[in-house]
Design a protein around this motif. Structure first.
Motif, mmCIF file in Angstrom:
data_model
loop_
_atom_site.group_PDB
_atom_site.id
_atom_site.type_symbol
_atom_site.label_atom_id
_atom_site.label_comp_id
_atom_site.label_asym_id
_atom_site.label_seq_id
_atom_site.Cartn_x
_atom_site.Cartn_y
_atom_site.Cartn_z
ATOM 1 N N GLU A 1 1.016 -1.200 -0.034
ATOM 2 C CA GLU A 1 0.177 0.039 -0.125
ATOM 3 C C GLU A 1 0.914 1.414 0.045
ATOM 4 O O GLU A 1 0.561 2.163 -0.797
ATOM 5 N N ARG A 2 2.155 1.271 0.964
ATOM 6 C CA ARG A 2 2.848 2.359 0.958
ATOM 7 C C ARG A 2 3.545 2.682 -0.344
ATOM 8 O O ARG A 2 3.883 3.915 -0.898
ATOM 9 N N THR A 3 4.016 1.697 -1.086
ATOM 10 C CA THR A 3 4.584 2.044 -2.346
ATOM 11 C C THR A 3 4.006 1.815 -3.519
ATOM 12 O O THR A 3 4.733 2.175 -4.686
ATOM 13 N N SER A 4 2.759 1.452 -3.789
ATOM 14 C CA SER A 4 2.054 1.290 -4.914
ATOM 15 C C SER A 4 1.200 2.774 -5.155
ATOM 16 O O SER A 4 1.090 3.450 -4.276
ATOM 17 N N LEU A 5 0.947 2.989 -6.612
ATOM 18 C CA LEU A 5 0.426 4.074 -6.954
ATOM 19 C C LEU A 5 -0.970 3.862 -6.874
ATOM 20 O O LEU A 5 -1.818 4.841 -6.592
ATOM 21 N N ASP A 6 -1.484 2.752 -7.086
ATOM 22 C CA ASP A 6 -2.940 2.308 -7.151
ATOM 23 C C ASP A 6 -2.892 1.112 -6.416
ATOM 24 O O ASP A 6 -2.600 -0.037 -7.025
ATOM 25 N N PHE A 7 -3.415 1.110 -5.285
ATOM 26 C CA PHE A 7 -3.063 -0.143 -4.447
ATOM 27 C C PHE A 7 -4.204 -1.380 -4.964
ATOM 28 O O PHE A 7 -3.703 -2.454 -5.000
ATOM 29 N N ARG B 1 -4.317 -6.656 -7.661
ATOM 30 C CA ARG B 1 -4.700 -7.218 -8.909
ATOM 31 C C ARG B 1 -3.670 -7.889 -9.677
ATOM 32 O O ARG B 1 -3.659 -9.404 -9.994
ATOM 33 N N SER B 2 -2.630 -7.104 -9.962
ATOM 34 C CA SER B 2 -1.546 -7.655 -10.837
ATOM 35 C C SER B 2 -0.582 -8.684 -10.001
ATOM 36 O O SER B 2 -0.436 -9.920 -10.476
ATOM 37 N N ALA C 1 -4.875 -1.905 -8.296
ATOM 38 C CA ALA C 1 -4.051 -2.348 -9.518
ATOM 39 C C ALA C 1 -2.918 -3.148 -8.952
ATOM 40 O O ALA C 1 -2.566 -4.153 -9.712
ATOM 41 N N ALA C 2 -2.322 -2.727 -8.000
ATOM 42 C CA ALA C 2 -1.002 -3.406 -7.645
ATOM 43 C C ALA C 2 -1.632 -4.864 -7.249
ATOM 44 O O ALA C 2 -0.936 -5.926 -7.757
#
Lengths: 208, 274
Positions: B220-226, B231-232, B228-229
């Motif tokens: 959560e801290r390092t993603s731009l879109d929690f 999901r991938s 989408a992160a």
């Protein structure tokens, strides 16, 4: 007790005879040795508990420069949007991406608690090799690690890293293309989100 | 809670999801941009608006209930105790792993799961100690969703399930099959221990949440879109589980030229060998 021990020993022998993957041992190529050294460096430099969060990120940045081909990775992460981006956008993207990656990996090493990294085998591919290994965890099965290493005249650089079958660059590519799509196909939308994230991450470590 | 009832609950759950889907609508594909459209289709999330709504519900529920409980559990129980609890739950899953290994024709792995269950249930004292791992019988995961995949069932579109998190129609059916076909649950219910399936599910939820406390925070801290992160990450992780961590031949990766996946972006430094 002795009976149980010999039972276990017999069982262990039986299983050993069934055969596991052959250890690479001394037969490692240059790429395999590079990954082994990289693992050693990462653990030595990034896992001490007494360094500050900012110091850990700084060391991770140095390791990225030294052992990863960030431009190749960044180009892959931007995917179809790399060609559409202007030179200026590409340069800014690579800079911001390196920051986010440094913080991401540094955060992962912060959680380190005595795991060991072993290189098990490798497979040559044109221009380099894929090196396989695993991290043994205190509980649970070993976590497979896979690094794709590119060879150039003077050195080796990592261009892909998979942990538990998950490629970090591929995960970023999927996430970032989703960000671009949701901002109407605009690369500036991604850059904006990255600038904001990079600022938050820098602030987070300097506050610790 | 009998098996029939849980099947009924699962069915009701699907009906609710279907009803919600028809209201929430679909994601808009970038139709005028063929490359972006191809990327959109690979993302395989036509129900994104609905999924994101469920995701924000899940995050609220997690923040209110699950995460605080997992944090409390983490603080109250020492590491050795949590590991023992995890081992016991993992050991109870070995029979269903064994069943799925058989259904997939993976006899070696079935042997491993059976061996693990026998050794850890006895020498490992009801599964508290993972003695089998020390003997080289390394734990692996299997479930009905993976079995369906091995049988050739497609995953269908990405689906964010309420409380259960990232999934897809195939894995959702797998979850239901799991609730009906778990040998330990079947045995427990046969002995009138009707609470066992629910208690196991709750305990597993707590154990799994505690184990990913730091990891999820980091993502959560390092993603731009929690969303989408996750999901991938989920889809890659799932694909790896299904092929039992065997390397794939073609998968897009930096430095690999694969026409159609990376159209002309020039990253042909490391082509795959045939």
């Amino acid at each position: 007790m002795i009976a149980r021990r010999s039972f276990l020993a017999a069982l262990a022998l039986l299983l050993a005879a069934a055969g596991g993957p052959a250890e690479a041992g001394n037969a490692l190529s240059e790429a395999g040795k590079f990954v082994e050294r990289l693992g050693g460096k990462a653990i030595a430099r990034l896992t001490p508990k007494d360094i500050s969060a900012a110091e850990r990120v700084k060391r991770m940045r140095e390791l990225l420069d030294e052992a990863f081909d960030v431009p190749v990775i960044g180009k892959f992460v931007l995917g179809i949007y790399w060609r559409r981006a202007t030179e200026k956008e590409r340069a800014e993207f690579l800079k911001l991406y390196q920051t986010v990656v440094a913080h991401t990996y540094a955060g992962l090493f912060k959680q380190y608690s005595g795991e060991t990294f072993t290189v098990t085998k490798e497979r040559p591919v044109a221009g380099g090799a894929i090196v396989y290994g695993h991290i043994t965890q205190p509980s649970g099965p070993p976590l497979p690690i896979e690094l794709r290493v590119k060879r150039s005249s003077s050195n080796h650089k990592t261009v892909d890293i998979k942990v538990g079958g998950v490629s970090m660059p591929l995960a970023h590519r999927k996430e970032y293309s989703s960000v671009i799509r949701r901002s109407g196909g605009s690369i500036e939308g991604l850059l904006k989100a990255l600038r904001k994230k990079a600022a938050i991450l820098e602030k987070f470590v300097s506050a610790q | 809670m009998s098996i029939d009832k849980s099947a009924c609950a699962s069915l009701r759950f699907i009906l609710i999801v279907t009803a919600a889907l028809s209201v929430a609508g679909c994601a808009t594909p970038p139709k005028d941009d063929p490359e972006a459209l191809a990327e959109f289709e690979r993302t395989n999330d036509p129900l994104e608006p609905f999924n994101r709504a469920v995701f924000s519900f899940n995050r609220t529920a997690d923040g209110l209930i699950l995460k605080p409980l997992a944090t409390m559990y983490h603080g109250a129980v020492p590491e050795a105790g949590r590991r023992a609890f995890h081992n016991v739950l993992a050991n109870l899953r070995e029979p269903v792993v064994f069943v799925n290994d058989l259904l997939q024709g993976e006899l070696d792995r079935a042997g491993t799961a059976a061996g693990r269950f026998v050794i850890n249930s006895t020498v490992g004292i009801l599964g508290i100690f993972d003695v089998a791992s020390d003997l080289g019988l390394v734990q692996h995961s299997e479930d009905f969703g993976q079995t369906f995949a091995v049988w050739g069932v497609g995953e269908g579109p990405f689906l964010m399930l309420p409380l259960f998190g990232p999934s897809n129609p195939r894995d959702l059916v797998g979850l239901i099959a799991q609730s009906l076909g778990d040998p330990v649950n079947i045995a427990a219910v046969a002995y009138d221990l009707d609470e066992v399936p629910l208690a196991r599910s709750l305990a597993t939820g707590l154990d799994e949440r505690e184990r990913v406390l730091d990891t999820l925070d980091e993502i959560e801290r390092t993603s731009l879109d929690f969303y989408a992160a996750l999901r991938s990450l989920y889809r890659q992780r799932r694909a790896d589980e299904i092929r039992n961590s065997k390397p794939t031949a073609v998968e897009p990766a930096p430095g690999i030229s694969s026409p159609g996946l990376l159209p002309g972006d020039g990253t042909a430094a490391l082509p795959e060998q045939p």
